[in-house]
Enzyme design. Structure first.
Site, PDB file in Angstrom:
ATOM      1  N   ASN A 119     -34.030  35.906  16.537  1.00 17.90           N
ATOM      2  CA  ASN A 119     -34.307  35.863  17.945  1.00 17.90           C
ATOM      3  C   ASN A 119     -34.915  34.660  18.457  1.00 17.90           C
ATOM      4  O   ASN A 119     -34.539  34.219  19.596  1.00 17.90           O
ATOM      5  CB  ASN A 119     -35.176  37.174  18.331  1.00 17.90           C
ATOM      6  N   THR A 139     -16.673  18.297  63.183  1.00 15.75           N
ATOM      7  CA  THR A 139     -17.479  19.733  62.944  1.00 15.75           C
ATOM      8  C   THR A 139     -16.468  20.943  63.213  1.00 15.75           C
ATOM      9  O   THR A 139     -15.779  20.519  64.304  1.00 15.75           O
ATOM     10  CB  THR A 139     -18.612  19.828  64.034  1.00 15.75           C
ATOM     11  N   HIS A 140     -16.561  22.071  62.976  1.00 17.34           N
ATOM     12  CA  HIS A 140     -15.639  22.974  63.153  1.00 17.34           C
ATOM     13  C   HIS A 140     -14.276  22.522  63.009  1.00 17.34           C
ATOM     14  O   HIS A 140     -13.218  23.240  63.323  1.00 17.34           O
ATOM     15  CB  HIS A 140     -15.846  23.495  64.326  1.00 17.34           C
ATOM     16  N   SER A 164       6.341  18.682  42.233  1.00 16.96           N
ATOM     17  CA  SER A 164       6.523  20.081  42.225  1.00 16.96           C
ATOM     18  C   SER A 164       8.025  20.184  41.404  1.00 16.96           C
ATOM     19  O   SER A 164       8.549  19.122  41.350  1.00 16.96           O
ATOM     20  CB  SER A 164       7.066  20.349  43.686  1.00 16.96           C
ATOM     21  N   LYS A 193       7.385  16.304  46.557  1.00 16.11           N
ATOM     22  CA  LYS A 193       5.742  16.617  46.612  1.00 16.11           C
ATOM     23  C   LYS A 193       5.031  15.791  45.732  1.00 16.11           C
ATOM     24  O   LYS A 193       5.429  15.125  44.568  1.00 16.11           O
ATOM     25  CB  LYS A 193       5.700  18.177  46.092  1.00 16.11           C
ATOM     26  N   ASN A 202       0.961  16.514  44.905  1.00 18.14           N
ATOM     27  CA  ASN A 202       0.006  17.335  45.258  1.00 18.14           C
ATOM     28  C   ASN A 202      -1.122  17.249  44.593  1.00 18.14           C
ATOM     29  O   ASN A 202      -1.512  16.637  43.415  1.00 18.14           O
ATOM     30  CB  ASN A 202       0.447  18.993  44.578  1.00 18.14           C
ATOM     31  N   GLU A 257      -7.563  20.890  44.225  1.00 17.30           N
ATOM     32  CA  GLU A 257      -7.383  22.243  44.238  1.00 17.30           C
ATOM     33  C   GLU A 257      -8.126  23.212  42.931  1.00 17.30           C
ATOM     34  O   GLU A 257      -8.709  23.993  43.061  1.00 17.30           O
ATOM     35  CB  GLU A 257      -5.726  22.476  44.305  1.00 17.30           C
ATOM     36  N   GLN A 280     -26.821  38.294  23.674  1.00 13.39           N
ATOM     37  CA  GLN A 280     -25.610  37.657  23.011  1.00 13.39           C
ATOM     38  C   GLN A 280     -24.462  37.244  23.954  1.00 13.39           C
ATOM     39  O   GLN A 280     -23.887  36.343  24.075  1.00 13.39           O
ATOM     40  CB  GLN A 280     -25.162  38.574  22.152  1.00 13.39           C
TER      41      GLN A 280
HETATM   42  N1  ARG Z   1     -26.236  36.006  17.892  1.00 11.57           N
HETATM   43  C1  ARG Z   1     -27.446  36.759  18.409  1.00 11.57           C
HETATM   44  C2  ARG Z   1     -27.506  36.323  19.938  1.00 11.57           C
HETATM   45  O1  ARG Z   1     -26.638  35.354  20.278  1.00 11.57           O
HETATM   46  C3  ARG Z   1     -28.550  36.144  17.924  1.00 11.57           C
HETATM   47  C4  ARG Z   1     -29.680  36.893  17.719  1.00 11.57           C
HETATM   48  C5  ARG Z   1     -29.260  38.198  17.195  1.00 11.57           C
HETATM   49  N2  ARG Z   1     -30.466  39.022  16.985  1.00 11.57           N
HETATM   50  C6  ARG Z   1     -30.657  40.379  16.463  1.00 11.57           C
HETATM   51  N3  ARG Z   1     -31.631  40.844  16.449  1.00 11.57           N
HETATM   52  N4  ARG Z   1     -29.335  40.888  16.410  1.00 11.57           N
HETATM   53  O2  ARG Z   1     -28.235  36.849  20.785  1.00 11.57           O
END
Ligand code: ARG
Length: 454
Positions: free
Chosen positions: A107, A152-153, A274, A280, A282, A287, A319
């Site tokens: 985490n 404008t517009h 084209s 053409k 383009n 775009e 994730q």
């Molecule tokens: N691949 C996970 C993500 O991008 C990493 C963290 C995962 N943590 C967990 N407790 N499963 O969020």
């Protein structure tokens, strides 16, 4: 990685459903950089020996080289980039590798990796924005004398220098640049050490890690650090604005390159033909840029929606941030990268611009200003000139073709010099307020931007 608590294998369906290695592999340089710094803190805390640290760093470097060379085999069953690298490291160096994840969670690891990744992408984006601005300024300065109708517009309004129109986008890009600098500053805080949610009972020197990774500060709340992605949302919002600006310029380019306007000719190298119509040519770059803007907006909405209902702290939903983040960054970088050379290679058609700007109606406001300068209240002057325009429409002529007597018939304030007002260079010369497009102002703005971008 969690086999201790489980008796059954992960179902293959779940593996496929939950893997992120197919897209988060791109975080590998940052994951390795983060682990190298983390191992320095483990060493300092006495949790690994110098020899173990050396083998971790060497192992990570070798893995990095193999990933860069394309010879590393990522495994879906190892889910994400973090586990792929750690598992392979441990396979290669044994226990030292198994110690690497001490006082760390995926985490805080992923929070770090994304910040490192985004920080370096901000630097690339800032460079690309500068190149885009330079291309606009170059096109402006190469055509400094060209006047076009301003709209404008999408109706002809008043004459402006083509350069003034381009420099409007340089200003917008400057604010885009500042927005990215600003959000880079806010994301530049080191989250490692926050653990899964509540830090760790094992103390590591977070300041050391921050210093090694060039972060000016560390996060102050472990729950915040692993749970928010506001820094990524901010960047995606900034990129949505960049894309919006590029999309508006695209629309201008598409109009300018049409036969109806004919203000510019795009280079063969940045247009397509084209398969059916031989004539053409383009403006696909413009775009596609306009079209891709939808994706960039969508990514911002995805991320905002992804985060809105999540209870504290980390949830696996998060994730899902990666693909949106990667796509917005890739898309905006690609659009900026192709827009700059396309602009540099564009040719301005002075003759078409001159014939469009020869429309005397563009100077109707100048005529009203003339009456004001002769003492008439502006509202009254507006009406008098409006009647002159209506008279022209009725007679099928231009403001330049009404006689002095006709003007005088509309208002006795008109004098014999009235026709001298209907002159584009004179009109441009008079637009001297700060920010208005007099020739002097536009020249000094070009010079200012050239100096700023140099
Ligand atoms: N691949 C996970 C993500 O991008 C990493 C963290 C995962 N943590 C967990 N407790 N499963 O969020």
């Amino acid at each position: 990685m969690w086999k201790g608590r489980f008796q059954q294998q992960t179902a293959e369906l779940l593996q496929k459903f939950s893997e992120s290695i197919s897209f988060d592999w791109r975080l590998w340089p940052h994951d390795i950089e983060g682990s190298v710094a983390h191992s320095a803190a483990l060493l300092k805390a006495g949790l690994i020996s110098q020899a173990e640290r050396d083998s971790i760093v060497k192992g990570l470097q070798e893995i990095g080289q193999e990933i860069a060379a394309g010879t590393f085999k990522f495994k879906e069953e190892l889910e994400d980039i973090h586990m792929n690298i750690e598992a392979e490291l441990t396979r290669r160096i044994g226990d030292a590798g198994a110690k690497l994840h001490t006082a760390r969670s995926r985490n805080d690891q992923v929070a770090l990796d994304i910040r490192l990744y985004l920080r370096s992408e901000c630097d690339s984006l800032l460079k690309l924005l500068r190149e885009f601005q330079s291309a606009l300024v170059q096109l402006a300065s190469a055509n400094a004398g060209v006047v076009i109708p301003g709209y404008t517009h999408l109706q002809r309004a008043q004459p402006v220098f083509f350069a003034h129109h381009l420099l409007a986008y340089v200003e917008m890009a400057q604010r885009d640049w500042e927005r990215i600098v600003d959000c880079r500053r806010r994301m530049n805080v080191m989250p490692l050490g926050s653990g899964a949610i509540a830090g760790s009972t094992i103390l590591l020197d977070r300041a050391l890690i921050a210093e090694l990774l060039d972060f000016p500060s560390v996060t102050q709340n472990s729950m915040d650090a692993v749970s928010d992605r506001d820094f990524a949302i901010e960047l995606l919002a900034a990129l949505a604005i960049v894309a919006m600006h590029l999309s508006r310029l695209s629309e201008d380019v598409i109009l300018w390159a049409s036969a109806e306007f004919g203000f510019i000719t795009l280079s063969d190298a940045f247009t397509t033909g084209s398969s059916l119509m031989p004539q053409k040519k383009n403006p696909d770059v413009a775009e596609l840029t306009r079209g891709k803007t939808g994706r960039v907006y969508g990514n911002l909405m995805s991320l905002l929606t992804l985060m809105k209902g999540l209870p504290m702290t980390y949830n696996r939903d998060m994730q899902e941030d990666k693909e949106a983040i990667f796509d917005s960054i890739d898309t905006v970088k690609a659009a900026l990268a192709v827009f700059a050379p396309m602009l540099r290679a564009a040719k301005v058609n002075a003759a078409s611009c001159a014939s469009a700007v020869a429309d005397p109606n563009l100077l109707a406001t100048d005529l009203a200003d003339y009456l004001v300068n002769h003492g008439m209240p502006f509202r009254k002057a507006h009406e008098v000139v409006g009647r002159a325009v209506a008279l022209c429409a009725e007679k099928g002529c231009e403001l330049t073709e009404l006689s002095f007597e006709q003007y005088h018939g509309l208002s006795s304030v008109f004098e014999r010099d009235v026709h001298s007002i209907l002159n584009v260079p004179r009109s441009m010369e008079a637009r001297q307020a700060i920010g208005a497009p007099s020739p002097q102002n536009v020249a000094s703005q070009i010079a200012r931007w050239q100096a700023h971008l140099a």
